[in-house]
Design a protein around this motif. Structure first.
Motif, mmCIF file in Angstrom:
data_model
loop_
_atom_site.group_PDB
_atom_site.id
_atom_site.type_symbol
_atom_site.label_atom_id
_atom_site.label_comp_id
_atom_site.label_asym_id
_atom_site.label_seq_id
_atom_site.Cartn_x
_atom_site.Cartn_y
_atom_site.Cartn_z
ATOM 1 N N MET A 72 0.842 -1.196 0.000
ATOM 2 C CA MET A 72 0.000 0.000 0.000
ATOM 3 C C MET A 72 0.880 1.250 0.000
ATOM 4 S SD MET A 72 -2.870 1.157 2.837
ATOM 5 C CE MET A 72 -3.576 -0.487 2.816
ATOM 6 N N LYS A 73 0.495 2.226 -0.817
ATOM 7 C CA LYS A 73 1.229 3.491 -0.839
ATOM 8 C C LYS A 73 0.463 4.511 -0.008
ATOM 9 C CE LYS A 73 3.518 6.890 -3.755
ATOM 10 N NZ LYS A 73 4.819 6.686 -3.109
ATOM 11 N N ILE A 74 1.151 5.070 0.985
ATOM 12 C CA ILE A 74 0.538 5.974 1.946
ATOM 13 C C ILE A 74 1.266 7.307 1.915
ATOM 14 C CG2 ILE A 74 -0.041 6.325 4.392
ATOM 15 C CD1 ILE A 74 0.565 3.115 4.518
ATOM 16 N N VAL A 75 0.531 8.403 1.800
ATOM 17 C CA VAL A 75 1.099 9.741 1.963
ATOM 18 C C VAL A 75 0.779 10.197 3.375
ATOM 19 C CG1 VAL A 75 0.924 12.159 1.300
ATOM 20 C CG2 VAL A 75 1.032 10.389 -0.463
ATOM 21 N N HIS A 76 1.811 10.489 4.144
ATOM 22 C CA HIS A 76 1.649 10.893 5.540
ATOM 23 C C HIS A 76 2.045 12.361 5.667
ATOM 24 C CE1 HIS A 76 1.219 9.606 9.801
ATOM 25 N NE2 HIS A 76 1.955 10.679 10.004
ATOM 26 N N ILE A 77 1.075 13.217 5.986
ATOM 27 C CA ILE A 77 1.309 14.661 6.114
ATOM 28 C C ILE A 77 1.422 15.004 7.588
ATOM 29 C CG2 ILE A 77 0.404 16.949 5.632
ATOM 30 C CD1 ILE A 77 -1.097 15.720 3.257
ATOM 31 N N PRO A 82 -1.004 7.615 -4.618
ATOM 32 C CA PRO A 82 -1.144 6.924 -3.332
ATOM 33 C C PRO A 82 -2.473 6.183 -3.240
ATOM 34 C CG PRO A 82 -1.665 9.239 -3.065
ATOM 35 C CD PRO A 82 -1.205 9.067 -4.487
ATOM 36 N N ASP A 83 -2.543 5.267 -2.293
ATOM 37 C CA ASP A 83 -3.797 4.583 -2.000
ATOM 38 C C ASP A 83 -4.594 5.325 -0.928
ATOM 39 O OD1 ASP A 83 -3.419 2.180 -3.683
ATOM 40 O OD2 ASP A 83 -1.733 1.830 -2.336
ATOM 41 N N VAL A 84 -3.878 6.043 -0.036
ATOM 42 C CA VAL A 84 -4.539 6.742 1.051
ATOM 43 C C VAL A 84 -3.648 7.887 1.529
ATOM 44 C CG1 VAL A 84 -3.572 5.214 2.837
ATOM 45 C CG2 VAL A 84 -5.718 6.425 3.284
ATOM 46 N N ILE A 85 -4.277 8.938 2.018
ATOM 47 C CA ILE A 85 -3.556 10.067 2.615
ATOM 48 C C ILE A 85 -3.892 10.105 4.099
ATOM 49 C CG2 ILE A 85 -3.348 12.590 2.706
ATOM 50 C CD1 ILE A 85 -4.110 12.623 -0.273
ATOM 51 N N ARG A 87 6.963 1.198 6.930
ATOM 52 C CA ARG A 87 7.932 0.791 5.906
ATOM 53 C C ARG A 87 8.486 -0.589 6.197
ATOM 54 N NH1 ARG A 87 11.253 6.555 5.003
ATOM 55 N NH2 ARG A 87 9.530 7.643 3.946
ATOM 56 N N ARG A 88 8.710 -0.911 7.465
ATOM 57 C CA ARG A 88 9.186 -2.249 7.813
ATOM 58 C C ARG A 88 8.148 -3.310 7.464
ATOM 59 N NH1 ARG A 88 11.171 0.299 12.536
ATOM 60 N NH2 ARG A 88 9.396 -0.494 13.755
ATOM 61 N N LEU A 89 6.877 -2.932 7.520
ATOM 62 C CA LEU A 89 5.807 -3.867 7.156
ATOM 63 C C LEU A 89 5.660 -4.012 5.644
ATOM 64 C CD1 LEU A 89 3.019 -2.878 9.732
ATOM 65 C CD2 LEU A 89 4.397 -4.965 9.721
ATOM 66 N N GLY A 90 6.465 -3.270 4.890
ATOM 67 C CA GLY A 90 6.455 -3.401 3.440
ATOM 68 C C GLY A 90 5.633 -2.369 2.709
ATOM 69 N N HIS A 91 5.110 -1.377 3.419
ATOM 70 C CA HIS A 91 4.305 -0.347 2.776
ATOM 71 C C HIS A 91 5.194 0.806 2.297
ATOM 72 C CE1 HIS A 91 0.628 -2.324 4.067
ATOM 73 N NE2 HIS A 91 1.162 -2.461 5.259
ATOM 74 N N ASP A 92 4.773 1.421 1.216
ATOM 75 C CA ASP A 92 5.480 2.570 0.652
ATOM 76 C C ASP A 92 4.887 3.828 1.289
ATOM 77 O OD1 ASP A 92 6.769 4.470 -0.791
ATOM 78 O OD2 ASP A 92 6.060 3.820 -2.758
ATOM 79 N N CYS A 93 5.564 4.365 2.283
ATOM 80 C CA CYS A 93 5.024 5.497 3.037
ATOM 81 C C CYS A 93 5.840 6.751 2.728
ATOM 82 C CB CYS A 93 5.061 5.194 4.538
ATOM 83 S SG CYS A 93 4.060 6.311 5.520
ATOM 84 N N ASN A 120 -4.993 -1.509 9.404
ATOM 85 C CA ASN A 120 -6.391 -1.992 9.378
ATOM 86 C C ASN A 120 -7.352 -0.848 9.049
ATOM 87 O OD1 ASN A 120 -5.658 -4.619 10.030
ATOM 88 N ND2 ASN A 120 -5.913 -4.304 12.230
ATOM 89 N N ILE A 121 -7.068 0.326 9.583
ATOM 90 C CA ILE A 121 -7.921 1.491 9.292
ATOM 91 C C ILE A 121 -7.763 1.921 7.846
ATOM 92 C CG2 ILE A 121 -8.287 3.934 9.830
ATOM 93 C CD1 ILE A 121 -7.618 3.256 12.736
ATOM 94 N N TYR A 122 -6.515 1.966 7.362
ATOM 95 C CA TYR A 122 -6.291 2.329 5.960
ATOM 96 C C TYR A 122 -7.055 1.372 5.028
ATOM 97 C CZ TYR A 122 -2.233 4.968 7.768
ATOM 98 O OH TYR A 122 -1.395 5.823 8.449
ATOM 99 N N GLU A 123 -6.942 0.091 5.311
ATOM 100 C CA GLU A 123 -7.566 -0.902 4.438
ATOM 101 C C GLU A 123 -9.087 -0.789 4.464
ATOM 102 O OE1 GLU A 123 -5.908 -4.527 5.905
ATOM 103 O OE2 GLU A 123 -4.154 -4.446 4.569
ATOM 104 N N SER A 124 -9.632 -0.297 5.565
ATOM 105 C CA SER A 124 -11.087 -0.193 5.664
ATOM 106 C C SER A 124 -11.658 0.932 4.794
ATOM 107 C CB SER A 124 -11.477 0.046 7.129
ATOM 108 O OG SER A 124 -11.143 1.366 7.563
ATOM 109 N N VAL A 125 -10.809 1.872 4.366
ATOM 110 C CA VAL A 125 -11.313 3.014 3.569
ATOM 111 C C VAL A 125 -10.839 2.963 2.119
ATOM 112 C CG1 VAL A 125 -11.469 4.496 5.605
ATOM 113 C CG2 VAL A 125 -9.379 4.538 4.223
#
Length: 426
Positions: free
Chosen positions: A1-6, A138-141, A30-36, A420-425
């Motif tokens: 999952m690609k996540i933009v964190h502001i 991204p998949d989520v912000i 990032r350790r879990l394998g997500h592109d943040c 889990n929250i990201y995946e729910s949206v």
């Protein structure tokens, strides 16, 4: 999952719990394998994990945001000029000023940022959107604080992705805003949150508080703050005992109460060798305040028994915590969570906290300390004294806190709950 964190930076001049939480979360994701991808706002990151944002520019740079608020000409200046004010050394200098991290006098600017494209910093928003469009979709912000919730609608429309927003102690800032700006900001935040797909906060206490203040029909989900426990060394509980403070060195967080309690305890039979250790950084007039506390200690002849540490990086915190018998940050009004409590428990150190904010919730969940009612120096001294006199009692409470913190307040647990929250949206 690609996540933009502001996330807003603090410039690294003081113990910023939001900054520590955000950097720890990004590294764990990032350790879990997500592109943040991190997009810092206002100021750079300088504390733990500051390397997470090295590839990203600072948006809404603190100096430019201020200039665009107060001088209309800067709302139309070219990027090459704005870039000069976004230099890291300039922002580091700005962060050392008291006004850059205090709400008083910043009501108009806080409201303007919440207005996003209708605010005085609209060109900063346009630059952020242009830069994000150049990155992989991204998949989520994730917006890390509700004071930035004005970004939700324009970013969602521009990028076509869901937005998650965190809530963490923003009420303290908003309520201190001047004039009518506090109410205007509360009203604007209510409008902005309607564009968010999920809300998250750090404790049940803060969930209930903000649900009431913002009239939320769907309360935020609770994801407690977690830290990386690796590297913390168990406290030695040696003599003479040391009482410790870990937070910004300022009056509003109870540092004066802490010092006065220390002075009271030093006068009690058997506690004459007691030591004090304080760490957390400071800004602006806080330097004069701490100097005044040093003079007070010197007047009692205790200046050699108290240390105000200048460093506040992770290694420095670990070393100070290792030396403590007990930790307390006696802020009368409390706060949403208390990351310093989790850091203490990581070292097996118990905490003594006032019955305010989310402190009771954490202590009850962990069993790692004591809660007291009387927020005076006398009340704090009375709560600290049993632990300072009984190392076995302090050790047993610290071990209880450490056992629970390693499971419930670990950075990996925090990251998994956020995923889990990201995946729910999505």
């Amino acid at each position: 999952m690609k996540i933009v964190h502001i996330s807003p930076g603090s410039g690294g001049t003081f113990y910023c719990e939001n900054c520590l939480k955000d950097t720890a979360l990004v590294l764990a994701l990032r350790r879990l394998g997500h592109d943040c991808l991190v997009t810092p706002m206002y100021l750079p990151f300088f504390l733990d994990g500051s390397e997470i944002a090295e590839d990203s520019p600072v948006f809404f740079g603190g100096v430019n945001t201020y200039l665009q608020q107060h001088l209309p000409v800067f709302r139309k200046t070219p990027r090459w000029l704005d870039q000069m004010f976004d230099a890291r050394w300039v922002l580091k200098l700005a962060a050392s000023r008291e006004g850059s991290t205090q709400a008083e006098g910043l009501g108009a600017m806080t409201f303007s940022v919440l207005q996003a494209e209708a605010g005085n910093q609209a060109k900063e928003l346009e630059r952020m959107i242009r830069w994000l469009r150049e990155q992989e979709q991204p998949d989520v912000i994730h917006i890390s604080m509700v004071l930035l919730a004005g970004l939700a609608k324009p970013l969602k429309e521009a990028l076509g992705v869901p937005v998650v927003c965190s809530l963490h102690d923003e009420d303290v800032w908003i309520d201190k805003l001047d004039g009518d700006y506090a109410q205007q900001c509360w009203d604007q935040i209510r409008r902005c949150l309607s564009h968010c797909d999920a809300l998250v906060t750090v404790s049940h206490y803060y969930r209930d508080l903000m649900s009431q203040r913002l009239s939320l029909s769907n309360p935020p989900q609770v994801v407690p703050v977690g830290i990386e426990h690796t590297g913390y060394e168990l406290a030695e509980f040696a003599n003479p005992p040391v009482m410790g403070y870990l937070s910004k060195l300022c009056p509003s967080l109870g540092l004066g109460i802490f010092v006065d309690a220390f002075i009271l305890l030093k006068h009690r039979p058997g506690l004459e060798p007691l030591r004090l250790a304080a760490m957390g950084g400071l800004t602006g007039s806080d330097r004069d305040y701490v100097a005044g506390l040093r003079r007070k200690l010197a007047a009692f002849g205790f200046e050699q028994d108290a240390v105000f540490h200048e460093k506040l990086d992770r290694e420095a915190r670990i070393q100070m915590l290792k030396s403590l018998r007990v930790l307390s940050v006696p802020m009368p009004g409390g706060e949403a969570f208390g990351t310093f409590m989790v850091e203490a428990w990581a070292a097996g150190v118990p905490v003594v906290q006032p019955d305010a904010g989310g402190f009771r919730e954490l202590v009850q969940q962990s069993g790692g300390g004591r809660i007291y009612d009387n927020t005076t120096p006398e009340g704090l001294a009375a709560a600290l004294e049993p632990l300072l006199r009984d190392a076995d009692l302090a050790r047993s409470l610290g071990e209880a806190g450490r056992s629970v913190a390693q499971q419930e307040f670990s950075v990996d647990t925090m990251a998994e709950r956020m995923v889990n929250i990201y995946e729910s949206v999505v």
